[in-house]
Design an enzyme around this catalytic site. Structure first.
Site, mmCIF file in Angstrom:
data_model
loop_
_atom_site.group_PDB
_atom_site.id
_atom_site.type_symbol
_atom_site.label_atom_id
_atom_site.label_comp_id
_atom_site.label_asym_id
_atom_site.label_seq_id
_atom_site.Cartn_x
_atom_site.Cartn_y
_atom_site.Cartn_z
ATOM 1 N N LYS A 1 27.770 21.894 56.988
ATOM 2 C CA LYS A 1 26.971 23.150 57.697
ATOM 3 C C LYS A 1 27.832 24.145 58.407
ATOM 4 O O LYS A 1 27.651 25.153 58.423
ATOM 5 C CB LYS A 1 26.001 22.319 58.345
ATOM 6 C CG LYS A 1 25.036 21.451 57.713
ATOM 7 C CD LYS A 1 24.104 20.973 58.579
ATOM 8 C CE LYS A 1 23.117 19.884 57.875
ATOM 9 N NZ LYS A 1 22.292 19.156 58.604
ATOM 10 N N GLN B 1 22.713 16.165 64.561
ATOM 11 C CA GLN B 1 22.717 15.312 63.380
ATOM 12 C C GLN B 1 22.147 13.976 63.849
ATOM 13 O O GLN B 1 22.843 13.269 64.457
ATOM 14 C CB GLN B 1 23.944 15.559 62.743
ATOM 15 C CG GLN B 1 24.035 14.888 61.203
ATOM 16 C CD GLN B 1 23.537 15.692 60.112
ATOM 17 O OE1 GLN B 1 23.142 16.994 60.383
ATOM 18 N NE2 GLN B 1 23.256 15.039 59.284
ATOM 19 N N ASP C 1 15.888 22.522 63.174
ATOM 20 C CA ASP C 1 15.691 21.476 62.397
ATOM 21 C C ASP C 1 14.061 20.956 62.229
ATOM 22 O O ASP C 1 13.704 20.335 61.338
ATOM 23 C CB ASP C 1 16.195 20.003 62.649
ATOM 24 C CG ASP C 1 17.610 19.885 62.002
ATOM 25 O OD1 ASP C 1 17.829 20.120 60.837
ATOM 26 O OD2 ASP C 1 18.521 19.206 62.730
HETATM 27 N N1 L34 Z 1 19.341 16.723 62.398
HETATM 28 N N2 L34 Z 1 19.742 15.279 60.505
HETATM 29 C C1 L34 Z 1 19.322 16.418 61.048
HETATM 30 N N3 L34 Z 1 19.057 17.713 60.179
HETATM 31 C C2 L34 Z 1 19.083 17.385 58.848
HETATM 32 O O1 L34 Z 1 19.036 18.149 57.908
HETATM 33 C C3 L34 Z 1 19.781 16.077 58.327
HETATM 34 N N4 L34 Z 1 19.958 15.760 57.061
HETATM 35 C C4 L34 Z 1 19.731 14.439 56.465
HETATM 36 C C5 L34 Z 1 20.478 13.410 57.397
HETATM 37 N N5 L34 Z 1 20.535 13.920 58.902
HETATM 38 C C6 L34 Z 1 19.980 15.116 59.361
HETATM 39 C C7 L34 Z 1 20.959 16.468 56.426
HETATM 40 O O2 L34 Z 1 21.376 17.382 56.730
HETATM 41 C C8 L34 Z 1 20.323 14.506 54.963
HETATM 42 N N6 L34 Z 1 21.117 15.897 54.981
HETATM 43 C C9 L34 Z 1 21.792 16.325 53.912
HETATM 44 C C10 L34 Z 1 22.465 17.547 54.172
HETATM 45 C C11 L34 Z 1 23.209 18.019 52.996
HETATM 46 C C12 L34 Z 1 23.511 17.142 52.048
HETATM 47 C C13 L34 Z 1 22.983 15.586 51.910
HETATM 48 C C14 L34 Z 1 21.934 15.345 53.011
HETATM 49 C C15 L34 Z 1 24.162 17.766 50.911
HETATM 50 O O3 L34 Z 1 24.896 18.755 50.930
HETATM 51 N N7 L34 Z 1 24.596 16.770 49.694
HETATM 52 C C16 L34 Z 1 25.540 17.142 48.842
HETATM 53 C C17 L34 Z 1 26.600 16.236 48.346
HETATM 54 C C18 L34 Z 1 27.530 15.930 49.647
HETATM 55 C C19 L34 Z 1 28.535 15.035 49.730
HETATM 56 O O4 L34 Z 1 29.418 15.242 48.873
HETATM 57 O O5 L34 Z 1 28.651 13.984 50.355
HETATM 58 C C20 L34 Z 1 24.679 17.452 47.549
HETATM 59 O O6 L34 Z 1 25.136 18.265 46.480
HETATM 60 O O7 L34 Z 1 23.643 16.652 47.284
#
Ligand code: L34
Length: 298
Positions: free
Chosen positions: A53, A97, A120
């Site tokens: 982010k 987060q 959020d």
């Molecule tokens: N406050 N907490 C707050 N806001 C959020 O919007 C989140 N979330 C969830 C968990 N806690 C939070 C996220 O940001 C889940 N989440 C999130 C964000 C990004 C990705 C996955 C979950 C993401 O970019 N996933 C990648 C892979 C990342 C990796 O390599 O670990 C993908 O391609 O799915």
């Protein structure tokens, strides 16, 4: 049927280009969008999401105030940091987060965020506004899912959406968004959860199946109607000794099986995750735009 892939990474890159242009316009008007980031503790998944982010902010020209705090940080210190960010005119959005360490009351932290900076969309004021259909910051993952459907030309109006999962951050809000009497919504919505005895009986009726259960293989091919659109919100790390990191990522859907039945499917990684990050940027840019409008009125 063999599914087309809904490429969230590509879609996110396109949206970030649009947001970069808008952020530059706001900056030129004296309102460079800014995000305050609070990460407490060293959960590896949280750290990776938060770093992504922060990088995304830099890539599109947003200011970010990055705070990575040790797990031992007191609740009082977190609340004080949130209040400082509430008062900081350079910050238009605040990200706390989740999950937070157990000694910090999550709902107390979310309540401390000024609803006008709650990018959020987790503050009860924004949740309430969303449910009654008023202007609100929409939670990033559900908003990302709605954008993915809309931008891929998937009709939702009059279709049956089945959501698997009832969390406050995905299941409940995505169901709520899609049942609104609004564009990119107006669906008939069913929610399944751990208390649903025969989930397949419901999921097989889905034109659009949204899976946010937090468990691999929650949805298998026998639970999917031929031609359905499948959105996999899960991001699970499973041990894999052949990988350098020692794990690989899988969603909540048995991808290999389900892709032979669906018409359109999101991969993991590269599906919903990148869109979650993009919608955080979107909300932060929107918040700065609102702040500029208020400043010009005053
Ligand atoms: N406050 N907490 C707050 N806001 C959020 O919007 C989140 N979330 C969830 C968990 N806690 C939070 C996220 O940001 C889940 N989440 C999130 C964000 C990004 C990705 C996955 C979950 C993401 O970019 N996933 C990648 C892979 C990342 C990796 O390599 O670990 C993908 O391609 O799915």
């Amino acid at each position: 049927m063999t599914a087309k892939i809904l490429d969230g990474k590509l879609m996110a890159a396109q949206m970030r280009e649009e947001l970069r242009v808008e952020a530059a316009r706001l900056a030129a008007a004296g309102m460079r969008p800014g995000l305050g980031v609070i990460l407490v503790g060293d959960n590896p998944a949280s750290r990776s999401y938060v770093t992504a982010k922060e990088q995304a902010c830099k890539d599109i020209g947003l200011y970010s105030d990055d705070n990575h705090l040790p797990a031992s940080t007191s609740e009082a210190d977190v609340l004080a940091l949130i209040r400082r960010m509430n008062a900081d005119p350079k910050i238009h959005g605040i990200l706390v987060q989740l999950p937070l360490p157990k000694h910090i009351d999550e709902s107390r932290a979310l309540l401390a965020i000024d609803p006008e900076k709650d990018v959020d969309g987790f503050h009860p004021v924004n949740v309430g506004r969303m449910v009654i259909g008023e202007k609100a910051f929409l939670p990033c993952t559900p908003h990302g899912v709605v954008q993915m459907l809309a931008r891929s030309g998937v009709q939702t109006s009059g279709r049956h959406v089945v959501v698997v999962g009832r969390s406050n951050i995905v299941g409940k809000p995505v169901a709520n968004l899609l049942l609104q009497k609004k564009p990119n919504a107006n669906a008939t919505v069913t929610i399944c959860h751990t208390g649903t005895p025969d989930m397949g009986m419901f999921t097989r009726q889905a034109d659009i199946l949204i899976v946010a259960a937090g468990r691999p293989n929650t949805v298998t091919a026998d639970m999917v109607k031929d031609g359905a659109v499948v959105i996999d919100v899960g991001v699970n790390r499973i041990e894999d000794v052949t990988k350098k990191a020692g794990f690989r990522l899988v969603g909540d859907v048995d991808y290999e099986g389900v892709k032979e039945k669906a018409s359109l499917i999101t991969p993991v990684p590269g599906g919903v995750g990148p869109m979650t990050i993009t919608m955080l940027l979107f909300n932060t840019v929107e918040s700065a735009r609102d702040a500029l409008a208020r400043a010009q009125k005053a």
